[in-house]
Write a protein that holds these residues in place. Structure first.
Motif, mmCIF file in Angstrom:
data_model
loop_
_atom_site.group_PDB
_atom_site.id
_atom_site.type_symbol
_atom_site.label_atom_id
_atom_site.label_comp_id
_atom_site.label_asym_id
_atom_site.label_seq_id
_atom_site.Cartn_x
_atom_site.Cartn_y
_atom_site.Cartn_z
ATOM 1 N N PHE A 48 -26.732 -2.885 76.413
ATOM 2 C CA PHE A 48 -27.266 -3.525 77.614
ATOM 3 C C PHE A 48 -27.990 -4.774 77.146
ATOM 4 O O PHE A 48 -28.367 -4.885 75.980
ATOM 5 N N LEU A 66 -26.555 -4.553 82.676
ATOM 6 C CA LEU A 66 -25.624 -3.594 82.089
ATOM 7 C C LEU A 66 -24.246 -4.226 81.912
ATOM 8 O O LEU A 66 -23.905 -5.190 82.600
ATOM 9 N N PHE A 73 -27.927 3.453 83.833
ATOM 10 C CA PHE A 73 -29.216 3.129 83.220
ATOM 11 C C PHE A 73 -30.037 4.382 82.969
ATOM 12 O O PHE A 73 -30.862 4.414 82.071
#
Length: 179
Positions: A48, A66, A73
């Motif tokens: 990420f 992302l 997440f």
């Protein structure tokens, strides 16, 4: 209990607030290297992009983007939290519920997330992350807080070093958050 559903956008950008269970502790800055290592390893395993981050003694704010098609997440946060607590001595108070579940008493179970909606929302949340140590009166200038991506923004020429100005707390008129 309400049926809470997180708003997920694959490849999206999110603002997060993650808190310690005991808000009076300073574990995050006291063990900043362990937190950084937990983030680094998690990023290697599940990439990420860190758009902004500020770590305060008892909570942190960040903005992540992302990878395309990825909206997970939650498991990234789970991995970061687990890696961090595995390195911290087990001296915290724990409720019987946490003891029975074999859980540590370091983190609040949940975290706050907000899916970034547009460029203005993005800019507002980046600014919020960087000004947060000032808001909590840990410093009087944004540049003086060492645990912030603000310094990267200055190095890259995105923000001037004096961004955010100076802040003087006035107990008679200021009702902002205090450490």
């Amino acid at each position: 209990m309400p049926d809470y559903r997180r708003f997920r956008v694959p490849g999206g950008t999110y603002f997060f607030t993650v808190n310690l269970l005991e808000r009076r502790l300073d574990l995050l800055v006291r063990h900043i290297d362990l937190l950084r290592e937990a983030v680094r390893i998690t990023k290697q395993e599940r990439p990420f992009h860190i758009d902004a981050w500020a770590v305060l003694p008892d909570h942190m704010h960040c903005v992540w983007t992302l990878p395309t098609g990825d909206d997970d997440f939650s498991n990234r946060w789970k991995a970061i939290k687990i890696r961090f607590v595995q390195k911290i001595p087990s001296t915290e108070r724990r409720s019987m519920v946490r003891v029975n579940k074999g859980e540590r008493g370091i983190w609040q179970r949940r975290f706050w997330e907000h899916a970034i909606r547009d460029e203005r929302d993005y800019a507002n949340h980046i600014d919020y992350v960087h000004v947060n140590p000032l808001k909590h009166c840990y410093v009087t200038r944004v540049k003086d807080w060492p645990y912030s991506s603000f310094h990267r923004y200055v190095r890259e020429g995105v923000l001037p070093v004096d961004w955010g100005g100076d802040y003087k707390f006035d107990a008679d008129t200021d009702f902002g958050e205090r450490p």
